[in-house]
Scaffold this active site. Sequence first.
Site: not given
Ligand code: PMV
Length: 310
Positions: A97-98, A101-102, A147
């Site tokens: 989580v966090g 990696l989605g 994502d």
């Molecule tokens: O959810 P993450 O940590 O993979 O971040 C997504 C990518 C960002 O560009 C930082 C945020 C987004 O909403 O696109």
Amino acid sequence: MKTVRATAPGKVILCGEHAVVYGRPAIAVPLCQRAATATLEAGGSFRLVAPDIEQDDLLDRARPDDPLAAMVRLTLQHLGVEKPPQLRLTIRSALPVGRGLGSGAAVSTAIGRVLAAFYGRSLSPADVSALVYEVEKLHHGTPSGIDNTVVSFEQPVYFIKGRPIRRLRVGTPFTLVIGDTGVIAPTGQVVGDLRRRRQADSERYDGYFDEIETIVNQARMAIEEDIIGLAALGKLMDQNQEILATLGVSSPDLERLIAAARRAGALGAKLSGAGGGGNMIALARPETAPQIAAALRQAKAAEVIITEVS
Ligand code: PMV
């Protein structure tokens, strides 16, 4: 009733994160080695159980902004179900989580899919993606939508916020080695901090986002047309990382893993996702991937995954 189960993969952003929030393109690929699983079994009042995060709630009692409950409610509403069924929904995820990696999108996608399967209804990837996007807003305020798109379509994508999905054709398969810093960095916070920095100097930051756009478009050509080759793709990833570091979203842990991967023969390496912690990726030739993975473990990566993008 029979047990009903559905899964969804994670994702890796190859290039373009952060700039994608500001309308520039980004490239992301599904990560099929790690998945979230949602299981529905007969039960009393609808119960949500997520042992990985020690959650066990009745749907009725879950907070309105609880992401798991929100996905259940949104999906039931979409399917036209008024009264929650007598079921127990268990969610497990092999995705940390966090850490970029989605995991949030994978969990939501698995929930949407399992409820649709239970009612014998088909939800298209676009339907699931739209529902998951609503939940992503609870996770981090102003998501670009990358994502939910890559996870629910399970395809490499060239993504621009608000535009129809464009699938990416992978001309020559390539290998990524993924290293986890083990540090949780909430996407909403990293994105919010960057937003405040940009507000103070938008011209400069927009210039960086434009540079990232150029990199992403060249990377797309490298992947689809295979004209400039893997080594060039690696260089583009390095350039992207340099700008991300300038934007202030890298971290000492990420830099340590990135340096270790490059020393071990990576063609390029960068953070992936929001940064501030989370995961980095290294582009490898298939024969050098094991040595890069070993170097990342030596550099204290919490977890290492080797994945083929094809
Ligand atoms: O959810 P993450 O940590 O993979 O971040 C997504 C990518 C960002 O560009 C930082 C945020 C987004 O909403 O696109």
